[in-house]
Design a protein around this motif. Structure first.
Motif, PDB file in Angstrom:
ATOM      1  N   SER A 239       0.877  10.225  -0.359  1.00  0.00           N
ATOM      2  CA  SER A 239      -0.356  10.921  -0.998  1.00  0.00           C
ATOM      3  C   SER A 239      -1.574  10.341  -0.325  1.00  0.00           C
ATOM      4  CB  SER A 239      -0.313  10.595  -2.650  1.00  0.00           C
ATOM      5  OG  SER A 239      -0.699   9.266  -2.825  1.00  0.00           O
ATOM      6  N   PRO A 240      -2.678  11.000  -0.625  1.00  0.00           N
ATOM      7  CA  PRO A 240      -4.124  10.460  -0.053  1.00  0.00           C
ATOM      8  C   PRO A 240      -4.375   9.323  -0.649  1.00  0.00           C
ATOM      9  CG  PRO A 240      -4.119  12.970  -0.763  1.00  0.00           C
ATOM     10  CD  PRO A 240      -2.936  12.377  -1.128  1.00  0.00           C
ATOM     11  N   GLU A 241      -3.939   9.010  -2.096  1.00  0.00           N
ATOM     12  CA  GLU A 241      -4.409   7.722  -2.682  1.00  0.00           C
ATOM     13  C   GLU A 241      -3.729   6.531  -1.991  1.00  0.00           C
ATOM     14  OE1 GLU A 241      -3.131  10.606  -4.228  1.00  0.00           O
ATOM     15  OE2 GLU A 241      -5.338  11.207  -5.030  1.00  0.00           O
ATOM     16  N   ILE A 242      -2.592   6.905  -1.737  1.00  0.00           N
ATOM     17  CA  ILE A 242      -1.656   5.530  -0.956  1.00  0.00           C
ATOM     18  C   ILE A 242      -2.408   5.294   0.520  1.00  0.00           C
ATOM     19  CG2 ILE A 242       0.329   4.969   0.263  1.00  0.00           C
ATOM     20  CD1 ILE A 242       2.096   6.344  -2.028  1.00  0.00           C
ATOM     21  N   ASP A 244      -5.453   6.052   1.186  1.00  0.00           N
ATOM     22  CA  ASP A 244      -6.679   5.312   0.997  1.00  0.00           C
ATOM     23  C   ASP A 244      -6.685   3.792   0.838  1.00  0.00           C
ATOM     24  OD1 ASP A 244      -8.302   7.151   1.304  1.00  0.00           O
ATOM     25  OD2 ASP A 244      -9.258   7.452  -0.772  1.00  0.00           O
ATOM     26  N   LEU A 245      -5.835   3.537  -0.190  1.00  0.00           N
ATOM     27  CA  LEU A 245      -5.332   1.945  -0.371  1.00  0.00           C
ATOM     28  C   LEU A 245      -4.745   1.283   0.637  1.00  0.00           C
ATOM     29  CD1 LEU A 245      -3.386   2.482  -4.080  1.00  0.00           C
ATOM     30  CD2 LEU A 245      -5.361   1.202  -3.641  1.00  0.00           C
ATOM     31  N   VAL A 246      -3.920   1.910   1.290  1.00  0.00           N
ATOM     32  CA  VAL A 246      -3.691   1.192   2.607  1.00  0.00           C
ATOM     33  C   VAL A 246      -4.716   0.702   3.529  1.00  0.00           C
ATOM     34  CG1 VAL A 246      -2.369   1.298   4.715  1.00  0.00           C
ATOM     35  CG2 VAL A 246      -1.243   2.084   2.654  1.00  0.00           C
ATOM     36  N   GLU A 247      -5.479   1.918   3.802  1.00  0.00           N
ATOM     37  CA  GLU A 247      -6.717   1.865   4.892  1.00  0.00           C
ATOM     38  C   GLU A 247      -7.891   0.931   4.366  1.00  0.00           C
ATOM     39  OE1 GLU A 247      -8.592   5.650   5.713  1.00  0.00           O
ATOM     40  OE2 GLU A 247      -6.936   5.820   7.193  1.00  0.00           O
ATOM     41  N   ASN A 248      -7.703   0.376   3.005  1.00  0.00           N
ATOM     42  CA  ASN A 248      -8.682  -0.280   2.361  1.00  0.00           C
ATOM     43  C   ASN A 248      -8.400  -1.966   2.668  1.00  0.00           C
ATOM     44  OD1 ASN A 248     -11.054   1.213   2.020  1.00  0.00           O
ATOM     45  ND2 ASN A 248     -10.191   1.915   0.307  1.00  0.00           N
ATOM     46  N   MET A 249      -7.296  -2.188   3.031  1.00  0.00           N
ATOM     47  CA  MET A 249      -6.592  -3.473   3.045  1.00  0.00           C
ATOM     48  C   MET A 249      -7.440  -4.417   4.224  1.00  0.00           C
ATOM     49  SD  MET A 249      -2.845  -3.051   2.190  1.00  0.00           S
ATOM     50  CE  MET A 249      -2.168  -4.488   1.673  1.00  0.00           C
ATOM     51  N   ASP A 250      -7.605  -5.523   4.012  1.00  0.00           N
ATOM     52  CA  ASP A 250      -8.345  -6.277   4.913  1.00  0.00           C
ATOM     53  C   ASP A 250      -7.840  -5.980   6.520  1.00  0.00           C
ATOM     54  OD1 ASP A 250     -10.379  -7.173   3.281  1.00  0.00           O
ATOM     55  OD2 ASP A 250      -9.446  -9.099   3.069  1.00  0.00           O
ATOM     56  N   ILE A 281       2.458  -0.019  -1.538  1.00  0.00           N
ATOM     57  CA  ILE A 281       2.737   1.243  -1.365  1.00  0.00           C
ATOM     58  C   ILE A 281       3.903   1.755  -2.729  1.00  0.00           C
ATOM     59  CG2 ILE A 281       4.407   3.135  -0.050  1.00  0.00           C
ATOM     60  CD1 ILE A 281       2.962   1.685   2.437  1.00  0.00           C
ATOM     61  N   VAL A 282       4.685   0.851  -3.125  1.00  0.00           N
ATOM     62  CA  VAL A 282       5.528   1.079  -4.087  1.00  0.00           C
ATOM     63  C   VAL A 282       4.996   1.074  -5.534  1.00  0.00           C
ATOM     64  CG1 VAL A 282       7.793   0.061  -5.328  1.00  0.00           C
ATOM     65  CG2 VAL A 282       7.724   0.127  -2.788  1.00  0.00           C
TER      66      VAL A 282
END
Ligand SMILES: Nc1ncnc2c1ncn2[C@@H]1O[C@H](COP(=O)(O)OP(=O)(O)OP(=O)(O)O)[C@@H](O)[C@H]1O
Length: 310
Positions: A239-242, A244-250, A281-282
């Protein structure tokens, strides 16, 4: 570390177009510097300037503590150049060709004979030295060209695309000769558009694009430039939310969504980040069906840096 070659603010224009655009870099004494770039990047132009065959519009070049604009003749004495295309007389043997070049350098007949024999042996042409150059393969001619460049016992050897057009055996032979020269104390500047061909012998790499040095460093530094690994994660319900979250990791440099629910994650980290990524992700509802990490090759780092990779 002292610089064998130091280039500062070099500009060269052909017509209205700058082919070298504020180019600056140093080649450390004792290093093998891979000068990389696609065709037309400006490698040959730089090499011609370094070897006094072309005059820059602006900039300073210091070679072995001498300023090229003031001491070109002294610099010629410590520099060996292997151009992209060397001219030989087809009817001459390799030995008489070498003797001829040696005599041009002011060596006596007996000195020329001795040095020529020695150098032809050093480039692996000892059993071919009485054969006519016209019968030589491209690789043999390249090795003869290296022998010629070594005639004045140079401190610095500059080779313009020496592996270009050679078969794998020829590439290996030339690389071995370059490495042996370096082991004997010669600083090397070697240009190439093919990173894979030269990466194993280079200690440093500079990447030229449109006359500018876009990336420079030791092999390891270049590899770490953008990302040092790519993690391929298969997520059924991506999903786009996942994303986004991944992309924001350091440690995440960028992500790419591929077909079949595959997310490619480019990371830059010294530690294993797979468990943390998987957890994120999980915990956000993703169903992970595969997770694989591959380290990026230097070729990938090169393509990333030159913008050749989509
Ligand atoms: N004498 C010249 N007159 C006009 N343009 C030139 C001249 N020499 C080179 N150029 C141009 O300058 C640019 C850089 O050329 P250069 O030969 O330095 O590139 P390169 O990186 O060595 O590429 P290659 O591997 O193809 O030789 C190219 O666009 C080329 O067309």
């Amino acid at each position: 570390m002292a610089a064998a070659i130091s280039i500062k603010g070099l500009y060269k224009k052909y017509g209205p177009r700058y082919v070298l655009d504020n180019l600056s870099f140093d080649v450390e004494k004792g290093s093998i510097y891979g000068f990389l770039g696609q065709n037309g990047a400006g490698k040959t132009t730089t090499i011609k300037i370094l070897s006094g065959l072309s005059i820059p519009d602006e900039g300073q070049i210091i070679i072995d503590n001498m300023d090229l604009s003031a001491e070109a003749d002294n610099i010629k004495n410590i520099l060996g150049l292997v151009p992209q295309d060397s001219e030989f007389y087809d009817e001459r043997t390799a030995l008489s060709q070498m003797n001829y070049f040696a005599s041009l350098k002011g060596l006596s007949k007996s000195e020329a004979q001795e040095v020529s024999n020695l150098l032809l042996e050093r480039v692996g042409l000892q059993s071919e030295m009485t054969k006519k150059v016209g019968s030589f393969s491209h690789g043999m001619k390249k090795r003869l060209s290296i022998a010629q460049a070594l005639l004045n016992d140079p401190k610095i050897l500059i080779l313009d695309e020496p592996t270009n057009g050679l078969d794998p055996v020829g590439v290996r032979q030339v690389k071995q000769i370059i490495q042996e020269c370096n082991e004997n104390g010669i600083t090397i500047l070697v240009s190439s558009h093919n990173l894979l061909e030269v990466q194993e012998i280079c200690t440093h790499i500079g990447i030229l694009k449109n006359g500018k040095l876009i990336t420079e460093g030791t092999i390891e530094e270049i590899r770490r430039l953008e990302s040092n690994g790519v993690i391929t994660v298969g997520i059924y319900n991506i999903s786009p939310e996942i994303v986004d979250l991944v992309e924001n990791m350091d440690y995440v440099v960028k992500t790419k969504i591929k077909e079949n629910n595959i997310l490619e994650i480019y990371v830059n980290s010294e530690v294993d980040v797979k468990p943390e990524l998987n957890k994120l992700i999980v915990e956000n509802g993703g169903q992970v069906f595969k997770l694989i990490e591959n380290s990026l090759s230097l070729e990938d780092a090169y393509l990333n840096a030159t913008g050749m990779k989509e």
